[in-house]
Design an enzyme around this catalytic site. Sequence first.
Site, PDB file in Angstrom:
ATOM      1  N   GLU A 181      12.012  -1.577   3.450  1.00  0.00           N
ATOM      2  CA  GLU A 181      11.714  -0.157   3.557  1.00  0.00           C
ATOM      3  C   GLU A 181      12.843   0.644   2.910  1.00  0.00           C
ATOM      4  O   GLU A 181      13.996   0.199   2.868  1.00  0.00           O
ATOM      5  CB  GLU A 181      11.566   0.248   5.027  1.00  0.00           C
ATOM      6  N   HIS A 190       6.497   9.533   1.159  1.00  0.00           N
ATOM      7  CA  HIS A 190       5.236  10.263   1.341  1.00  0.00           C
ATOM      8  C   HIS A 190       5.242  11.651   0.708  1.00  0.00           C
ATOM      9  O   HIS A 190       4.234  12.346   0.755  1.00  0.00           O
ATOM     10  CB  HIS A 190       4.866  10.401   2.834  1.00  0.00           C
ATOM     11  N   GLU A 240      -0.084  -1.117   5.642  1.00  0.00           N
ATOM     12  CA  GLU A 240       1.017  -0.689   6.502  1.00  0.00           C
ATOM     13  C   GLU A 240       0.926   0.797   6.829  1.00  0.00           C
ATOM     14  O   GLU A 240       1.384   1.228   7.892  1.00  0.00           O
ATOM     15  CB  GLU A 240       2.360  -0.990   5.827  1.00  0.00           C
ATOM     16  N   GLU A 241       0.354   1.568   5.909  1.00  0.00           N
ATOM     17  CA  GLU A 241       0.361   3.027   6.054  1.00  0.00           C
ATOM     18  C   GLU A 241      -0.798   3.560   6.898  1.00  0.00           C
ATOM     19  O   GLU A 241      -1.034   4.771   6.927  1.00  0.00           O
ATOM     20  CB  GLU A 241       0.327   3.689   4.663  1.00  0.00           C
ATOM     21  N   ASP A 259       0.808  -1.213   0.000  1.00  0.00           N
ATOM     22  CA  ASP A 259       0.000   0.000   0.000  1.00  0.00           C
ATOM     23  C   ASP A 259       0.845   1.268   0.000  1.00  0.00           C
ATOM     24  O   ASP A 259       2.040   1.250   0.306  1.00  0.00           O
ATOM     25  CB  ASP A 259      -0.970   0.016   1.188  1.00  0.00           C
TER      26      ASP A 259
END
Length: 358
Positions: free
Chosen positions: A154, A328, A125-126, A67
């Site tokens: 990550e 992000h 996960e977000e 995600d």
Amino acid sequence: MVSELARLLQEIMDVESVSGNERALADLVERRMAASPHLEVFRDGDCVVARTALGRAERVVIAGHLDTVPVAGNLPSRLVEHSDGVRVWGRGACDMKGGVAVMLALAGELSAPNRDVTWIFYDHEEVEATRNGLGRLSRNRPDLIEADFAVLMEPTSALIEGGCQGTIRVELTTTGSAAHSARAWMGHNAIHDLAPALQTLAGYRSAEVEVDGLVYREGLNAVGVSGGMAANVIPPEATLTINYRFAPDKSGDEALALLGQWFAGYDLKVTDLSPAARPGLTLPLAREFVEAIGVPAGPKYGWTDVARFSALGVPAVNYGPGDPAYAHRDDEFCPVSDLEKCAAGLTRWLTAPEEAQS
């Protein structure tokens, strides 16, 4: 290899998978994994697990989430020429479809790795931890997450980051009494009662803590403040939200105890707590991983799902393509060179010498 990885990254980026909408990408991953006869494939909601069953002496997990945060005009993906090489630009390039692309490529290619490998592609996960697909998998199928070591892909700029910081958020609330601001002496200002706590925060100096040879820098900050009824009313209540990022030498309870000492006299309400994870770099498998990748390990600033592995007794590190500073952001990207470095590093680690295969 570089062009193929870039193409694969663009393919999965262009399948929009904002948290809660991972189904189409999970279907794509499942189809690709099912096409590899050396892999057993399992599905738990929108979490896809593919693993070898070669009877190796050790099993490792390599995991990444499907995600992303919401799209902000940064899809479809595109290739961008830059002075440092070609970049793949767009939502998810950095966090963390670059890592997922490397996983997809290697899962299909490495049919006889020197260790059994479990590839985990998970959802949610977000968002809040209660919806995390890796956490759900550990509850529904704990056997699929068992391993001797884990790598979470990550973004780390293709460097190794050991363990992770823990994070705890607390609310500190003060209570006063309302009055007309023209007659302030008839009330009690709850916002003013926050002053000692704010002074404690302003005077805090980041602690540096060494754990397993890595130095973690802690942080203690006000991240929110609220209070007041109207511009002419003495506020009867005020709330200060504090975030403490702590090194992996502490448990969550120990972090909370420290907050209680620093803010003695205040009532603290815990609103979020995620434990830290020790890097485990003194273990043989971790040392072999660092040696194979060929770069020194550093500390992980921030919390990641390596903490979930740590809680299950599985030492884990972060290692993936993309600069975490761009996670992000609307202009996030992943250098194609990072994809190549991570693919090559993992291949070195998972490819045995001939004598080890006999």
